[in-house]
Design a protein around this motif. Structure first.
Motif, PDB file in Angstrom:
ATOM      1  N   SER A 143      -9.152  32.890  57.656  1.00 46.96           N
ATOM      2  CA  SER A 143      -8.039  32.412  56.553  1.00 46.96           C
ATOM      3  C   SER A 143      -8.236  33.349  55.299  1.00 46.96           C
ATOM      4  CB  SER A 143      -8.050  30.967  56.237  1.00 46.96           C
ATOM      5  OG  SER A 143      -9.334  30.824  55.575  1.00 46.96           O
ATOM      6  N   LYS A 144      -7.239  33.562  54.417  1.00 54.34           N
ATOM      7  CA  LYS A 144      -7.457  34.268  53.150  1.00 54.34           C
ATOM      8  C   LYS A 144      -8.485  33.517  52.358  1.00 54.34           C
ATOM      9  CE  LYS A 144      -4.725  34.667  49.017  1.00 54.34           C
ATOM     10  NZ  LYS A 144      -3.443  34.383  48.504  1.00 54.34           N
ATOM     11  N   HIS A 145      -8.321  32.218  52.262  1.00 52.85           N
ATOM     12  CA  HIS A 145      -8.921  31.313  51.231  1.00 52.85           C
ATOM     13  C   HIS A 145     -10.391  31.424  51.768  1.00 52.85           C
ATOM     14  CE1 HIS A 145      -5.182  29.935  49.933  1.00 52.85           C
ATOM     15  NE2 HIS A 145      -4.721  29.174  50.897  1.00 52.85           N
ATOM     16  N   ALA A 146     -10.743  31.603  53.044  1.00 48.98           N
ATOM     17  CA  ALA A 146     -12.266  31.593  53.580  1.00 48.98           C
ATOM     18  C   ALA A 146     -12.844  32.895  52.750  1.00 48.98           C
ATOM     19  CB  ALA A 146     -12.234  31.349  54.912  1.00 48.98           C
ATOM     20  N   ILE A 147     -11.945  34.144  53.156  1.00 42.66           N
ATOM     21  CA  ILE A 147     -12.557  35.268  52.545  1.00 42.66           C
ATOM     22  C   ILE A 147     -12.877  35.193  50.917  1.00 42.66           C
ATOM     23  CG2 ILE A 147     -11.974  37.733  52.172  1.00 42.66           C
ATOM     24  CD1 ILE A 147     -10.404  37.576  54.810  1.00 42.66           C
ATOM     25  N   ILE A 148     -11.698  34.538  50.375  1.00 50.38           N
ATOM     26  CA  ILE A 148     -11.970  34.610  48.719  1.00 50.38           C
ATOM     27  C   ILE A 148     -12.958  33.817  48.444  1.00 50.38           C
ATOM     28  CG2 ILE A 148     -10.933  33.823  46.681  1.00 50.38           C
ATOM     29  CD1 ILE A 148      -8.083  34.737  48.018  1.00 50.38           C
ATOM     30  N   ILE A 149     -13.332  32.601  48.875  1.00 45.12           N
ATOM     31  CA  ILE A 149     -14.328  31.911  48.667  1.00 45.12           C
ATOM     32  C   ILE A 149     -15.859  32.581  48.975  1.00 45.12           C
ATOM     33  CG2 ILE A 149     -15.454  29.551  49.066  1.00 45.12           C
ATOM     34  CD1 ILE A 149     -12.587  28.551  49.025  1.00 45.12           C
ATOM     35  N   TYR A 150     -15.573  33.004  50.280  1.00 41.98           N
ATOM     36  CA  TYR A 150     -16.777  33.693  50.682  1.00 41.98           C
ATOM     37  C   TYR A 150     -17.503  34.986  49.865  1.00 41.98           C
ATOM     38  CZ  TYR A 150     -19.875  36.980  53.296  1.00 41.98           C
ATOM     39  OH  TYR A 150     -20.897  37.607  53.742  1.00 41.98           O
ATOM     40  N   LYS A 151     -16.556  35.687  49.106  1.00 41.09           N
ATOM     41  CA  LYS A 151     -16.932  36.677  48.271  1.00 41.09           C
ATOM     42  C   LYS A 151     -17.415  36.267  46.954  1.00 41.09           C
ATOM     43  CE  LYS A 151     -13.782  39.954  47.881  1.00 41.09           C
ATOM     44  NZ  LYS A 151     -12.392  40.706  47.840  1.00 41.09           N
ATOM     45  N   TRP A 152     -16.704  35.143  46.477  1.00 37.52           N
ATOM     46  CA  TRP A 152     -17.013  34.546  45.116  1.00 37.52           C
ATOM     47  C   TRP A 152     -18.570  33.845  45.449  1.00 37.52           C
ATOM     48  CZ3 TRP A 152     -18.479  29.365  43.678  1.00 37.52           C
ATOM     49  CH2 TRP A 152     -18.349  29.144  42.061  1.00 37.52           C
ATOM     50  N   LEU A 153     -18.896  33.112  46.690  1.00 36.62           N
ATOM     51  CA  LEU A 153     -20.270  32.693  46.704  1.00 36.62           C
ATOM     52  C   LEU A 153     -21.122  33.726  46.723  1.00 36.62           C
ATOM     53  CD1 LEU A 153     -19.002  30.111  49.432  1.00 36.62           C
ATOM     54  CD2 LEU A 153     -19.822  29.360  47.170  1.00 36.62           C
ATOM     55  N   ASN A 154     -20.957  34.727  47.290  1.00 35.95           N
ATOM     56  CA  ASN A 154     -21.760  35.882  47.639  1.00 35.95           C
ATOM     57  C   ASN A 154     -22.000  36.396  46.195  1.00 35.95           C
ATOM     58  OD1 ASN A 154     -22.874  37.921  49.711  1.00 35.95           O
ATOM     59  ND2 ASN A 154     -20.955  36.965  50.777  1.00 35.95           N
ATOM     60  N   TRP A 189      -6.106  29.703  40.808  1.00 35.48           N
ATOM     61  CA  TRP A 189      -5.953  31.101  40.372  1.00 35.48           C
ATOM     62  C   TRP A 189      -6.371  32.194  41.172  1.00 35.48           C
ATOM     63  CZ3 TRP A 189      -8.026  35.647  38.532  1.00 35.48           C
ATOM     64  CH2 TRP A 189      -7.058  36.400  37.894  1.00 35.48           C
ATOM     65  N   LEU A 190      -7.603  32.002  41.550  1.00 34.93           N
ATOM     66  CA  LEU A 190      -8.297  32.969  42.647  1.00 34.93           C
ATOM     67  C   LEU A 190      -7.621  33.063  43.924  1.00 34.93           C
ATOM     68  CD1 LEU A 190     -12.134  32.620  42.040  1.00 34.93           C
ATOM     69  CD2 LEU A 190     -10.651  34.553  41.260  1.00 34.93           C
ATOM     70  N   THR A 191      -7.231  31.751  44.379  1.00 38.66           N
ATOM     71  CA  THR A 191      -6.590  31.645  45.864  1.00 38.66           C
ATOM     72  C   THR A 191      -5.285  31.817  45.890  1.00 38.66           C
ATOM     73  OG1 THR A 191      -6.566  29.319  45.398  1.00 38.66           O
ATOM     74  CG2 THR A 191      -8.587  30.367  46.804  1.00 38.66           C
ATOM     75  N   ASP A 192      -4.576  31.904  44.669  1.00 35.41           N
ATOM     76  CA  ASP A 192      -3.080  32.018  44.279  1.00 35.41           C
ATOM     77  C   ASP A 192      -2.356  30.721  45.038  1.00 35.41           C
ATOM     78  OD1 ASP A 192      -0.677  33.375  43.638  1.00 35.41           O
ATOM     79  OD2 ASP A 192      -0.399  34.211  45.426  1.00 35.41           O
ATOM     80  N   THR A 193      -2.929  29.629  44.499  1.00 38.12           N
ATOM     81  CA  THR A 193      -2.228  28.309  45.157  1.00 38.12           C
ATOM     82  C   THR A 193      -1.949  27.403  43.934  1.00 38.12           C
ATOM     83  OG1 THR A 193      -4.600  27.514  45.175  1.00 38.12           O
ATOM     84  CG2 THR A 193      -3.796  28.419  47.322  1.00 38.12           C
ATOM     85  N   GLN A 194      -1.549  28.147  42.790  1.00 37.92           N
ATOM     86  CA  GLN A 194      -1.211  27.164  41.586  1.00 37.92           C
ATOM     87  C   GLN A 194       0.097  26.361  41.935  1.00 37.92           C
ATOM     88  OE1 GLN A 194      -1.788  30.535  41.537  1.00 37.92           O
ATOM     89  NE2 GLN A 194      -2.323  31.416  39.474  1.00 37.92           N
ATOM     90  N   ASN A 195       1.045  26.849  42.785  1.00 38.50           N
ATOM     91  CA  ASN A 195       2.379  26.055  43.080  1.00 38.50           C
ATOM     92  C   ASN A 195       2.171  25.553  44.351  1.00 38.50           C
ATOM     93  OD1 ASN A 195       3.306  27.368  40.400  1.00 38.50           O
ATOM     94  ND2 ASN A 195       3.702  29.243  41.463  1.00 38.50           N
ATOM     95  N   GLU A 196       1.107  25.654  44.995  1.00 35.28           N
ATOM     96  CA  GLU A 196       0.949  24.956  46.455  1.00 35.28           C
ATOM     97  C   GLU A 196       0.065  23.634  46.241  1.00 35.28           C
ATOM     98  OE1 GLU A 196       0.019  27.630  49.670  1.00 35.28           O
ATOM     99  OE2 GLU A 196       0.411  29.352  48.214  1.00 35.28           O
TER     100      GLU A 196
END
Length: 403
Positions: A143-154, A189-196
């Motif tokens: 999932s896209k969210h997994a990649i974004i969070i993984y990069k941030w954690l890294n 904002w990072l995951t582009d889910t402000q409106n979701e």
């Protein structure tokens, strides 16, 4: 192409908002892994293998080329990064389409990818503030969210590892890097889910947190959990806890000391002493940054001082500071330096007293009466003294006779 390669990106790119779904994001990450940061590609162009690309995207059906075409079209028309850089009093935003040009054909395995020149500084100019992570870890994330969070954690964990070795951060700062906190609004904002997932937190947690964290735990080097932090009844922040799967858990618990909170700093008796000495005000007590600095840097030194001397000595010291200080620019640094100077003075005073108490009075040796002429106060052992002193003459004559 080997899938054991590393992806290296500037932290500003990792902290950007990825306006794309999983396929364009994975294509981008795969292409970045082909960049040699020490020898950037000419014309910003790299080549991928279709075979490896489909393997990386886990495309297994017979219509691979058509699916790839749809993904590339979507990536070029809709996908971009919104990069936010802090400048002066606010932020500068840049919208960058990372890969504007892709070329392939039906009879060859090569895929030509050209990066936009605006994205290249975030991929090649990496003297500092960059993060490196494994391409194989990204490959396993679905999932896209997994990649974004993984990069941030890294990004946070890599800094933890670096500063732990260099020794340039204290235990509380290391704790914050290994257990990073992020506001819910920032994560949206990072995951582009402000409106979701508007409304109840449950849906956001399920799709943006729980499922992605499960993917990260199953497919990466990390073991990750998180806590929800509230203000009143509202969840406003998340605190992640990062460790390595092959890490000794006992060591991990020992090294991850929980940092002080503002309320704990406020409750310290030293905070009350500083207020009593008029070195901080009630408003200062509400300043989280100041109070945590005092609690982490100054108060441990006060503990050691009180143990060696006394609380009264510390109180006298603080009152003295207030009476003799003007225009303190940095209270933490000032108090730290003042205590150092005061301790040196106490040590010097103590040494002087010891020396004074330990010395015996200097006694001048009293000469025998026969050595000194009472009238002239001259030493009669001189040639002149011997001639004038009859007793000594007689004594010498007697000594000579006895011989």
């Amino acid at each position: 192409m080997e899938l054991e390669k590393k992806i290296v990106e500037h932290n500003d790119l990792i902290m950007s908002s990825a306006k794309m779904d999983i396929v364009p994001l994975k294509i981008f990450e795969l292409a970045v892994a082909e960049i040699d940061t020490f020898n950037p590609p000419k014309d910003n162009t790299i080549y991928l293998s279709k075979k490896e690309l489909f393997k990386f995207l886990d495309v297994k059906d017979s219509n691979k080329n058509n699916r790839f075409k749809q993904a590339v079209t979507k990536m070029q028309k809709q996908a971009f990064f919104e990069i936010r850089e802090e400048k002066g009093k606010g932020y500068v935003f840049r919208n960058i389409v990372p890969i504007p040009y892709v070329e392939w054909n039906s009879y060859d395995d090569k895929v030509k990818i050209r990066f936009d020149m605006a994205i290249m500084p975030y991929l090649t100019e990496l003297k500092n503030n960059f993060t490196q992570f494994a391409l194989t870890d990204v490959q396993g994330l679905k999932s896209k969210h997994a990649i974004i969070i993984y990069k941030w954690l890294n990004m946070n964990y890599n800094q933890f590892e670096y500063y732990k070795k260099s020794g340039n951060r204290d235990s509380n700062q290391l704790y914050e890097l290994r257990n990073p906190t992020i506001e819910i609004d920032e994560l949206k904002w990072l995951t582009d889910t402000q409106n979701e997932y508007v409304g109840r937190f449950n849906n956001f947690e399920r799709y943006v947190l729980k499922n992605p964290i499960k993917e990260i735990n199953e497919n990466s080097r990390f073991r990750v959990s998180y806590d929800k932090l509230r203000e009143g009844r509202k969840i406003v922040k998340l605190q992640f806890h990062i460790s390595l799967k092959n890490e000794n858990v006992i060591e991990e618990v020992k090294s991850a000391e929980k940092p002080l909170t503002l309320s704990e700093a406020q409750a310290s008796p030293y905070s009350q002493l500083l207020m009593g000495a008029l070195l901080i005000t009630f408003n200062d007590m509400q300043n989280e940054k100041l109070m945590l600095k005092l609690a982490n840097k100054v108060y441990p030194r006060y503990d050691a001082f009180v143990k060696k001397y006394s609380l009264d000595a510390l109180e006298r010291h603080l009152k003295y500071i207030k009476q003799h200080s003007q225009n303190i620019k940095d209270l933490v640094v000032y108090l730290d330096n003042a205590l150092t100077d005061y301790q040196k003075r106490l040590v010097n005073d103590s040494n002087r007293k010891k020396n004074k108490a330990g010395k015996s009075p200097v006694m001048k040796e009293k000469l025998p009466d026969w050595v000194t002429d009472e009238k002239t106060r001259k030493n009669v052992l001189t040639e002149k003294g011997i001639k004038k002193n009859e007793e000594i003459d007689e004594l010498l004559a007697k000594i000579n006779k006895d011989k």
